[in-house]
Design an enzyme around this catalytic site. Sequence first.
Site, PDB file in Angstrom:
ATOM      1  N   ASP A 105       0.838  -1.198   0.000  1.00 59.51           N
ATOM      2  CA  ASP A 105       0.000   0.000   0.000  1.00 59.51           C
ATOM      3  C   ASP A 105       0.877   1.254   0.000  1.00 59.51           C
ATOM      4  O   ASP A 105       2.033   1.218   0.425  1.00 59.51           O
ATOM      5  CB  ASP A 105      -0.890   0.034   1.246  1.00 59.51           C
ATOM      6  CG  ASP A 105      -1.883  -1.123   1.262  1.00 59.51           C
ATOM      7  OD1 ASP A 105      -2.187  -1.660   0.187  1.00 59.51           O
ATOM      8  OD2 ASP A 105      -2.331  -1.471   2.367  1.00 59.51           O
TER       9      ASP A 105
HETATM   10  N1  URA Z   1      -1.304  -5.945   3.856  1.00 58.50           N
HETATM   11  C1  URA Z   1      -1.799  -4.702   3.877  1.00 58.50           C
HETATM   12  O1  URA Z   1      -2.839  -4.447   4.472  1.00 58.50           O
HETATM   13  N2  URA Z   1      -1.104  -3.742   3.225  1.00 58.50           N
HETATM   14  C2  URA Z   1       0.053  -3.965   2.576  1.00 58.50           C
HETATM   15  O2  URA Z   1       0.641  -3.042   2.026  1.00 58.50           O
HETATM   16  C3  URA Z   1       0.557  -5.277   2.566  1.00 58.50           C
HETATM   17  C4  URA Z   1      -0.141  -6.253   3.211  1.00 58.50           C
END
Ligand code: URA
Length: 255
Positions: A105
């Site tokens: 993310d």
């Molecule tokens: N899980 C999440 O919620 N975000 C990420 O970036 C990676 C795994």
Amino acid sequence: MKKAVRLDKFLADAGAGTRSEVKKFIQKGKVQVNGVPAKKSEIKVSEEDEVVLDGNRISQAPEFVYYLLHKPAGYVSATEDKRDKTVMELVASDRKGLFPVGRLDKDTEGLLLITDDGALAHELLSPKKHVDKTYYAVTDGCMTKEDVQRFADGLEIGEKNPTMPAKLKILSTRKVEETELEQYPSGWSSEIQLTIKEGKFHQVKRMTEAVGKKVVYLKRISMGVLTLPDDLKKGECRQLTAEEEKRLKESVVIK
Ligand code: URA
């Protein structure tokens, strides 16, 4: 007889850096050709020459290149984006066809593999392969022994099936200071380490929400056999060492 090319092209094609970066390496005396420091970018070299950068032997234009990036928050895991900065801006390479293997993310930090090896990426991301991904996270809310069990049993996060068993380790829990209540409204915070085998969208955040807590900081510390090196600072990117590349390839069987 192998084709001879300019030293800066040789190094850039090998993924050692952009053309202008490798020129700087040469100027700084970091590159040796057949045991002698190279002074000029224009000299011609071929695969028969021993080209060494910072003590590492460089091979001409490998089929694929592999970079480890310590992704900072604020960058999206994509090759292009209209609004946001992409992780590709942090990769010092002119090679075409590079892409991030999977997504972190925008606000997540940590290990991201960048490559142009589509087959290897496919194997690493295949839901059937169950490659372990380990995260360090800080939560708003106190993670409990019951949560450890629920993560191990699998959680409903609004998908067709519950999540696969995940390994949750609670590293610490604390009552937060008055001044931190905006970030941690529950008044409590835990530090956790979580290993998951899938890669569903926002999976760590959704699993944490499923037990009534919230992720406020997330960092990936390993993916399969690759671990985020302590000396790779946020925003830095480097090629995998020969040893890391070997272990990575051995860990996935490419069909
Ligand atoms: N899980 C999440 O919620 N975000 C990420 O970036 C990676 C795994």
